[in-house]
Motif scaffolding. Structure first.
Motif, PDB file in Angstrom:
ATOM      1  N   ARG A  87      45.734  44.603  37.695  1.00 19.99           N
ATOM      2  CA  ARG A  87      44.527  44.661  36.889  1.00 19.99           C
ATOM      3  C   ARG A  87      44.777  44.172  35.460  1.00 19.99           C
ATOM      4  N   GLU A  88      45.950  44.471  34.945  1.00 16.84           N
ATOM      5  CA  GLU A  88      46.287  43.969  33.607  1.00 16.84           C
ATOM      6  C   GLU A  88      46.360  42.450  33.608  1.00 16.84           C
ATOM      7  N   PRO A 101      40.566  37.031  43.825  1.00 18.12           N
ATOM      8  CA  PRO A 101      41.082  38.202  43.104  1.00 18.12           C
ATOM      9  C   PRO A 101      40.454  39.525  43.540  1.00 18.12           C
ATOM     10  N   GLU A 102      39.158  39.516  43.855  1.00 18.62           N
ATOM     11  CA  GLU A 102      38.501  40.752  44.282  1.00 18.62           C
ATOM     12  C   GLU A 102      39.106  41.270  45.587  1.00 18.62           C
ATOM     13  N   ARG A 103      39.354  40.358  46.519  1.00 22.91           N
ATOM     14  CA  ARG A 103      39.947  40.772  47.796  1.00 22.91           C
ATOM     15  C   ARG A 103      41.384  41.214  47.601  1.00 22.91           C
ATOM     16  N   ALA A 138      52.929  51.870  44.400  1.00 23.91           N
ATOM     17  CA  ALA A 138      51.616  51.283  44.686  1.00 23.91           C
ATOM     18  C   ALA A 138      50.693  51.389  43.479  1.00 23.91           C
ATOM     19  N   ASN A 139      50.717  52.523  42.777  1.00 24.11           N
ATOM     20  CA  ASN A 139      49.872  52.698  41.595  1.00 24.11           C
ATOM     21  C   ASN A 139      50.264  51.733  40.485  1.00 24.11           C
ATOM     22  N   ASN A 140      51.563  51.583  40.272  1.00 27.49           N
ATOM     23  CA  ASN A 140      52.033  50.658  39.236  1.00 27.49           C
ATOM     24  C   ASN A 140      51.673  49.215  39.579  1.00 27.49           C
ATOM     25  N   ALA A 141      51.793  48.872  40.857  1.00 23.91           N
ATOM     26  CA  ALA A 141      51.456  47.505  41.268  1.00 23.91           C
ATOM     27  C   ALA A 141      49.977  47.217  41.045  1.00 23.91           C
ATOM     28  N   LEU A 142      49.119  48.184  41.359  1.00 16.93           N
ATOM     29  CA  LEU A 142      47.681  48.003  41.139  1.00 16.93           C
ATOM     30  C   LEU A 142      47.373  47.871  39.645  1.00 16.93           C
ATOM     31  N   ALA A 143      47.985  48.738  38.843  1.00 21.67           N
ATOM     32  CA  ALA A 143      47.738  48.681  37.399  1.00 21.67           C
ATOM     33  C   ALA A 143      48.204  47.347  36.817  1.00 21.67           C
ATOM     34  N   ALA A 144      49.370  46.881  37.259  1.00 21.04           N
ATOM     35  CA  ALA A 144      49.881  45.607  36.754  1.00 21.04           C
ATOM     36  C   ALA A 144      48.966  44.452  37.162  1.00 21.04           C
ATOM     37  N   TYR A 189      45.508  45.751  47.217  1.00 24.21           N
ATOM     38  CA  TYR A 189      46.328  46.665  46.419  1.00 24.21           C
ATOM     39  C   TYR A 189      45.812  48.098  46.538  1.00 24.21           C
ATOM     40  N   LEU A 190      44.487  48.231  46.474  1.00 27.52           N
ATOM     41  CA  LEU A 190      43.886  49.568  46.593  1.00 27.52           C
ATOM     42  C   LEU A 190      44.272  50.222  47.915  1.00 27.52           C
ATOM     43  N   ARG A 191      44.325  49.418  48.965  1.00 30.66           N
ATOM     44  CA  ARG A 191      44.642  49.976  50.282  1.00 30.66           C
ATOM     45  C   ARG A 191      45.998  50.685  50.266  1.00 30.66           C
ATOM     46  N   LEU A 192      46.968  50.134  49.583  1.00 23.59           N
ATOM     47  CA  LEU A 192      48.282  50.788  49.492  1.00 23.59           C
ATOM     48  C   LEU A 192      48.193  52.109  48.731  1.00 23.59           C
ATOM     49  N   THR A 193      47.372  52.140  47.691  1.00 23.75           N
ATOM     50  CA  THR A 193      47.220  53.411  46.958  1.00 23.75           C
ATOM     51  C   THR A 193      46.504  54.445  47.815  1.00 23.75           C
ATOM     52  N   TRP A 194      45.565  54.005  48.643  1.00 23.42           N
ATOM     53  CA  TRP A 194      44.889  54.945  49.540  1.00 23.42           C
ATOM     54  C   TRP A 194      45.872  55.585  50.517  1.00 23.42           C
ATOM     55  N   ILE A 195      46.826  54.811  50.976  1.00 21.32           N
ATOM     56  CA  ILE A 195      47.768  55.314  51.981  1.00 21.32           C
ATOM     57  C   ILE A 195      48.696  56.375  51.403  1.00 21.32           C
TER      58      ILE A 195
END
Length: 784
Positions: A222-223, A302-304, A214-220, A309-315
């Motif tokens: 944002r890139e 994109p904001e939504r 999840a962290n990698n997906a969010l970072a990718a 993506y953030l929701r998955l990192t929260w979990i």
């Protein structure tokens, strides 16, 4: 624009459900008459109809009117018609009126709290998920989940920790406050402690892989957003498909976890179906929306998408650890949940240096940071969670959002009072659970009138509010900080008063987001209910001081708030003694009146309606009445313990409710007294039938029948015999104490045997403890 409601059961398949016949072969045997339904209630209460609200108001009016009619038509009339009736009749009349008045008052407070709950349920609107995601998208504050545990079954604690770890929150720490003796000697306790200690690490290891993804997906993502391809959109660049893939991976991970779980009882079934699969179904609902957007050749902005993506990192991003206060001599070792919590809270936000002393490891503030320091991070919010409770997925998210909403700046504690797990295998657990579900409704109503009390199984707390009520003292040379008072065994109730004194308020959130275990047998229920009945009277003076302070500050104090608070803390006292008087004393039949029955009728009818709304049976009102009859000695014992503490000043020991899968034996006295109630009721029936007091005959007959049915259903005839025999054996057998000769001394024989470190650290205190019998102050001891 129309609102479309989607049934989550249609989005994803339900988790595995254990058949009833298989449940009978695992753990506790399912009794006849137990609860077959395992589906919990809806998170949001159904909106009450106008008819239900009007009937609730009518019930209050009928109760008050019937009581007034009884006072005038029976009590006053008897004194007018019989001016020379004598002292005995006068005493009976006054005492009977007092008993009836207090019982009617408690019934009236039930109806009032229930009415407040109906108003709140009608007005409540659930916060949309998008608003939550938007609020926490750039969130920086943290929540620390504190799970106090003592001698719990590892499997029970595991479920609680997982339900906390899977909370959807940006910055979450879960700390297991293990209170078992750190160095047990019995093999069984060593094995249990090792299993419990390993839980935090096991959860962290299990979550590491989905968290990394999840962290990698969010970072990718944002890139890609930082360097977008000119003229592209989410649909054309397959951005939406990448998001769908991440949610599919998360759902598959949760479903695989659910499939691997072992389901042995109804609590395990709830954990799999509502905690794990409940989260999986919500994510599948997101997948349904994303796939629909793809089919319609569109996508969220994109904001939504970043929020999703953030929701998955929260979990999946959570820090888990275990803390054991009994490893440190500088922390309080008081045997109760409150001081277990206080010990850890007092360390938060600082670095601590471990120092080895003869008295054990001592924690001191670390002035120069070192790698081996104990670092305890601070957080804005605390979530206290009992080790036998389970939270639904968005408990933290919704309650913290509530605390940060406009107008709630002075709310110190918010919670969803816990509900009971459904599908209870024993009759007593089902009925005890029914009373728990009723209390959930009443606590919502108390919030409507500003009379909220903290129910200690779970709650989100502002840490700054606890700093306002902290008391600091020095014990044995160490500073002890007490945030949650342990003066009584109902620490949550006393803390509610302390917070109110400092200008804070408490609120019950009107949704069902937390569940907690109900004692499955009479023995463990005795421990719990005796503790609940102990302490309310001791806190009443604090309430009076709070009200006086608020009055001096010219704050508005509503009489209904005061009445509800007093009833909450003291109703067990007068209800127990009142019921005892009605059972034991042969009141004159002239004092009986249909008006008393009419005054009580709305209470029972409304309770029956509430039970039915909670998924129970209307007829459970009779079972609950009998349930309270057999618990009468337990409640009286708790009240007497409060009186004992008030007179002597000695703190009553905190006794934890056993949370084990085996049956807990009940003290013999609490088993025998229900039989005595049945016997005395039968005697009353025979005696009053001869005198023609048919009102007393009917009341005593009802008590005898219901009490005997509840003894058979909730205690068990054979269990009664076993518990009485065990009680007799424990009473007769006394463990011999080692004898010590008066005046004898334990003196080291050589310098090699002297514990020099202890002498240097403890000084004369340790010396006086080791040298027994030192009553002669002129005695001199030579250490060679």
């Amino acid at each position: 624009m129309t609102n479309q409601l989607v049934d989550l059961s249609e989005v994803a398949p339900a988790s595995k459900e254990l058949p009833a016949d298989q449940l009978e072969n695992t753990g506790r045997k399912r009794q006849w008459g137990s609860e077959r339904r395992s589906e919990p209630l809806a998170i949001v209460h159904p909106t009450p109809s106008s008819r239900k609200i009007v009937l609730g108001r009518l019930a209050i009016l009928v109760t008050v009117g019937a009581w007034l009619y009884y006072v005038v038509s029976t009590i006053i009339r008897q004194f007018v018609d019989n001016p020379n009736s004598g002292f005995r009749f006068g005493f009976e009349s006054i005492s009977y009126l007092i008993v009836v008045t207090f019982l009617t008052f408690s019934a009236l407070m039930y109806l009032m709290a229930r009415q407040g709950a109906l108003y709140r349920f009608k007005e409540h609107r659930r916060v949309p998920r998008g608003e939550l995601d938007s609020h926490f998208a750039n969130y920086k504050e943290a929540v620390t989940v504190l799970v106090p545990s003592y001698a719990e079954e590892p499997q029970v604690v595991r479920g609680t920790l997982w339900s906390a770890a899977l909370q959807e929150f940006p910055d979450l720490r879960v700390v297991l406050l293990l209170d078992d003796p750190p160095q047990p000697t019995e093999p069984e306790k060593i094995h249990r402690l090792d299993q419990t200690r390993a839980l935090a690490g096991q959860i962290a290891d299990a979550l590491s892989a989905p968290a990394e993804r999840a962290n990698n997906a969010l970072a990718a993502f944002r890139e890609r957003q930082a360097a977008p391809v000119e003229g592209s959109d989410p649909v054309e660049t397959d951005e939406l498909q990448l998001l769908i893939a991440e949610y599919e991976a998360a759902v598959e991970w949760l479903e695989a976890m659910a499939e691997a779980e072992t389901v042995e009882d109804h609590v395990d079934e709830f954990f799999v179906d509502l905690v794990i699969m409940g989260l999986a179904r919500e994510l599948r609902l997101v997948l349904l929306a994303l796939n629909a957007a793809k089919a319609q050749n569109t996508a969220p902005d994109p904001e939504r998408m970043e929020q999703l993506y953030l929701r998955l990192t929260w979990i999946f991003n959570v820090r888990t650890e275990t803390f054991e206060r009994k490893k440190y001599a500088s922390l309080s070792h008081e045997a109760n949940k409150a001081m277990n919590l206080n010990a850890y809270i007092s360390l938060m936000g600082k670095r601590w240096r471990r120092e080895e002393t003869a008295g054990g490891v001592v924690l001191r503030p670390s002035l120069v940071p070192r790698d081996d320091d104990l670092l305890v991070p601070d957080s804005t919010y605390l979530l206290t969670l009992d080790a036998d409770s389970l939270l639904l997925r968005d408990y933290c998210l919704r309650l913290v959002y509530f605390l940060e909403s406009a107008g709630n700046e002075r709310v110190a504690v918010t919670q969803t009072p816990y509900s009971s797990f459904r599908g209870a295998p024993t009759r007593i657990e089902r009925i005890a659970g029914a009373t728990t579900d009723i209390q959930h409704i009443l606590h919502q109503g108390m919030t409507f009138y500003g009379a909220t009390f903290w129910v200690g199984a779970n709650a989100i707390i502002r840490k700054c509010a606890l700093e306002d009520i902290v008391e600091v003292e020095t014990v044995g040379g160490f500073q002890i900080r007490t945030y949650i008072q342990d003066r009584t065994v109902i620490e949550d109730t006393e803390s509610s008063i302390d917070l109110g004194t400092h200008g804070w308020t408490l609120v019950n959130y009107p949704e069902r987001l937390s569940y907690s275990a109900t004692p499955p047998d009479f023995g463990s229920l005795v421990v719990q209910r005796r503790r609940w009945a102990n302490g309310g009277l001791l806190i009443l003076p604090k309430l009076w001081n709070q009200l006086s302070q608020r009055r001096n500050q010219r704050q508005r104090i509503l009489i209904r708030e005061v009445l509800l608070r007093v009833n909450y803390m003291a109703s067990i006292t007068w209800a127990s003694f009142g019921l005892l008087f009605l059972l034991a004393y042969p009141y004159d039949s002239r004092l009986l009146s249909p008006a008393v029955f009419v005054a009580a009728l709305p209470y029972f009818l409304c309770m029956g309606s509430d039970l039915r709304d909670c998924g129970h049976r209307f007829s459970d009102i009779f079972r609950i009445y009998g349930f309270n009859l057999i618990l009468l000695p337990v409640n009286l014992a708790g009240v007497l313990k409060s009186l004992q503490q008030g007179l002597t000043g000695d703190k009553i020991p905190f006794v934890r409710t056993p949370k084990v899968k085996d049956r807990t034996a009940a003290p013999a006295i609490y088993v025998l007294i229900p039989y005595a109630i049945v016997a005395f009721s039968v005697l009353t029936v025979w005696r009053d039938a001869q005198q023609g007091n048919w009102g007393n005959v009917a009341f005593a007959s009802l008590n005898a029948v219901l009490a005997m049915m509840c003894i058979q259903s909730y205690i068990g005839l054979w269990n009664s015999v076993v518990d009485v025999v065990l009680g007799a054996v424990n009473w007769l057998y006394v463990t011999p104490k080692p004898k010590v000769k008066p005046g004898s001394l334990v003196v080291p024989k050589s310098a090699e045997e002297v514990d020099w470190a202890s002498i240097l650290y403890h000084g004369d205190r340790r010396l006086n403890r080791d040298l027994r019998g030192g009553t002669d102050r002129r005695r001199r001891i030579s250490l060679r």
